[in-house]
Design a protein around this motif. Structure first.
Motif, PDB file in Angstrom:
ATOM      1  N   VAL A 128     -22.957  24.813  -3.326  1.00 45.12           N
ATOM      2  CA  VAL A 128     -24.340  25.212  -3.602  1.00 45.12           C
ATOM      3  C   VAL A 128     -24.413  26.121  -4.824  1.00 45.12           C
ATOM      4  CG1 VAL A 128     -26.166  26.729  -2.742  1.00 45.12           C
ATOM      5  CG2 VAL A 128     -25.351  24.851  -1.323  1.00 45.12           C
ATOM      6  N   ILE A 129     -23.506  27.076  -4.918  1.00 45.18           N
ATOM      7  CA  ILE A 129     -23.498  27.983  -6.064  1.00 45.18           C
ATOM      8  C   ILE A 129     -23.271  27.206  -7.357  1.00 45.18           C
ATOM      9  CG2 ILE A 129     -22.334  29.947  -7.147  1.00 45.18           C
ATOM     10  CD1 ILE A 129     -24.054  30.662  -4.703  1.00 45.18           C
ATOM     11  N   LYS A 130     -22.343  26.256  -7.327  1.00 41.84           N
ATOM     12  CA  LYS A 130     -22.065  25.448  -8.519  1.00 41.84           C
ATOM     13  C   LYS A 130     -23.277  24.619  -8.909  1.00 41.84           C
ATOM     14  CE  LYS A 130     -18.870  21.951 -10.310  1.00 41.84           C
ATOM     15  NZ  LYS A 130     -17.667  21.110 -10.000  1.00 41.84           N
ATOM     16  N   ALA A 161     -25.896  27.376   3.571  1.00 44.29           N
ATOM     17  CA  ALA A 161     -25.146  28.019   2.490  1.00 44.29           C
ATOM     18  C   ALA A 161     -26.055  28.803   1.556  1.00 44.29           C
ATOM     19  CB  ALA A 161     -24.365  26.965   1.708  1.00 44.29           C
ATOM     20  N   VAL A 162     -27.180  28.204   1.160  1.00 40.07           N
ATOM     21  CA  VAL A 162     -28.035  28.881   0.196  1.00 40.07           C
ATOM     22  C   VAL A 162     -28.751  30.069   0.824  1.00 40.07           C
ATOM     23  CG1 VAL A 162     -30.203  27.549   0.468  1.00 40.07           C
ATOM     24  CG2 VAL A 162     -29.543  28.435  -1.782  1.00 40.07           C
ATOM     25  N   MET A 167     -28.998  36.087   1.372  1.00 38.89           N
ATOM     26  CA  MET A 167     -28.801  37.357   2.061  1.00 38.89           C
ATOM     27  C   MET A 167     -27.704  38.184   1.399  1.00 38.89           C
ATOM     28  SD  MET A 167     -29.456  36.463   6.075  1.00 38.89           S
ATOM     29  CE  MET A 167     -28.392  35.047   6.202  1.00 38.89           C
ATOM     30  N   PHE A 168     -26.675  37.505   0.864  1.00 35.17           N
ATOM     31  CA  PHE A 168     -25.597  38.206   0.174  1.00 35.17           C
ATOM     32  C   PHE A 168     -26.050  38.786  -1.163  1.00 35.17           C
ATOM     33  CE2 PHE A 168     -21.970  35.477   2.179  1.00 35.17           C
ATOM     34  CZ  PHE A 168     -22.261  36.017   3.421  1.00 35.17           C
ATOM     35  N   VAL A 182     -37.745  28.659  -3.899  1.00 36.45           N
ATOM     36  CA  VAL A 182     -37.022  28.151  -5.056  1.00 36.45           C
ATOM     37  C   VAL A 182     -35.869  29.116  -5.297  1.00 36.45           C
ATOM     38  CG1 VAL A 182     -37.131  27.547  -7.494  1.00 36.45           C
ATOM     39  CG2 VAL A 182     -39.123  27.148  -6.018  1.00 36.45           C
ATOM     40  N   TYR A 183     -34.655  28.611  -5.205  1.00 34.60           N
ATOM     41  CA  TYR A 183     -33.459  29.447  -5.290  1.00 34.60           C
ATOM     42  C   TYR A 183     -32.909  29.453  -6.707  1.00 34.60           C
ATOM     43  CZ  TYR A 183     -33.634  28.681  -0.223  1.00 34.60           C
ATOM     44  OH  TYR A 183     -34.026  28.593   1.094  1.00 34.60           O
TER      45      TYR A 183
END
Length: 395
Positions: A128-130, A161-162, A167-168, A182-183
């Motif tokens: 997800v981060i990628k 995951a997102v 939260m992180f 929208v992330y």
């Protein structure tokens, strides 16, 4: 010799009420030049909720303070220009972007959390981060879908995951699109000036207590701690260094604190007449609402229909600095429907009519229908007053 602390400032119940109203933006001239961003900074947190009757709650908050500001203007003020982000505060809230550092303690706590309600397959988080790094900003749907096809909590791996990354603090939501988050990567969306987690847990809490005290004007331990969902002991550990002043309020059985700026000048000015979202920070804490306004209010949207007293989304009526009734609204085409109106007495008739007509105009309704009034003798006077108010509005 141990120094003797100065005596606490004494406030009457009326003074405390007016201080609270001014701090929340309901007493005195509204700051129209600062607009919706000014309301957000002033309150420090605007709660989000899925319920939409007249409008969603985050739209109702600036409306209640500024009047009929355009709904598109409200959304653009929140979600454009990098002014804000969404995070867990009192609940899921829109927060001014400058408050990002203050929630470092909460992000750290989430990162060290030993268990989660959802399992996460190996590699899902990094994927997800990628994807956000190469394709973002993205919604959960664009990340691969939010659900596995089951109930609402049956999230897909990418959604789990997102949300965990949110939260992180590695991911942030600075926009909603059709109510979907929208992330984006925090390093991309949060200004460098505030993108850091170097404040200690104690300093984060101290700042949040100070800000909550300023937004409330005056409050008890539970009032101030609850504003950003701090624990009572977290409040206790920082209040002495927060700058808030101990006060004694007439009729309040518990110790209280006030923002020193709120005590410096007597609250004066015109009171706003308006309908309030049940999620408005003026009234979102029931015990405080009862203590300040002698008004018991409960959101009944989650109460079985047969057990509701005032209606699904009853909105309290604020007029003359007091809560003078409530109405459960609905919309049918261009008609605003007062499914049930409750009035404190005959003096609440005119303010209720004024508030209903203003709300109708704001959401594009040209007519108002009153179905039920709890005091039957006030039904005809309310209808008559609404008719007069509509004539004035469309003259």
């Amino acid at each position: 010799m141990t120094p003797v602390p100065p005596p606490a400032v004494e406030l009457s119940a009326d003074q405390a009420r007016r201080i609270a109203l001014r701090a929340q933006g309901f007493l005195g001239a509204p700051d129209r030049r600062a607009g919706v961003p000014g309301v957000l900074r002033h309150l420090g947190a605007v709660q989000l909720d899925t319920i939409s009757v007249l409008a969603r709650s985050h739209e109702l908050i600036p409306y209640a303070r500024l009047g009929a500001v355009g709904r598109r203007t409200v959304e653009e003020a929140y979600w454009s220009g990098g002014r804000s982000f969404e995070y867990w505060s009192h609940a899921a809230c829109i927060l001014p972007v400058e408050e990002w550092p203050h929630f470092a303690f909460r992000r750290r706590a989430y990162r060290s959390r030993p268990h989660w309600h959802h399992d996460l397959p190996d590699g899902a988080y990094d994927t997800v981060i990628k994807q956000l790094r190469t394709e973002g900003p993205l919604t959960a749907t664009e990340l691969g879908g939010a659900k596995n096809g089951g109930e609402w909590w049956d999230w897909s791996a990418s959604k789990v995951a997102v949300e965990r990354a949110l939260m992180f603090g590695e991911v942030v939501c600075t926009e909603r699109r059709g109510w979907k988050r929208v992330y984006n990567l925090a390093e991309r969306a949060i200004p460098d000036a505030v993108l850091h987690d170097d404040l200690s847990d104690t300093e984060c809490r101290r700042r949040l207590v100070a800000l909550a005290g300023k937004s409330l004007g005056v409050g008890t331990r539970s009032d101030i701690a609850d504003y950003h969902r701090l624990k009572g002991e977290e409040f206790d550990a920082v209040v002495a260094d927060s700058g808030l002043v101990p006060v004694v309020v007439e009729g309040w059985t518990k110790p209280a604190w006030a923002d020193p700026e709120a005590l410096a000048k007597e609250p004066r000015g015109r009171h706003r007449t308006t309908l309030l979202s049940p999620f408005d920070s003026l009234i979102w804490e029931r015990a405080r609402t009862e203590r300040i306004f002698d008004f018991t209010h409960r959101l009944e949207a989650y109460v079985p229909k047969q057990k509701r007293i005032h209606g699904y989304f009853a909105m309290p009526l604020l007029a003359g600095g007091k809560l003078q009734g409530r109405v459960d609204p609905a919309r049918e085409g261009t008609t605003l429907v007062a499914r049930q109106a409750s009035l404190a007495g005959p003096k609440a008739v005119a303010p209720m009519a004024e508030a209903l007509v203003e709300a109708a105009g704001w959401v594009g309704c040209t007519d108002i229908r009153v179905d039920r009034v709890d005091a039957p003798e006030l039904r005809d006077p309310l209808r008559t007053e609404i008719g007069r108010a509509l004539q004035r509005a469309y003259r």
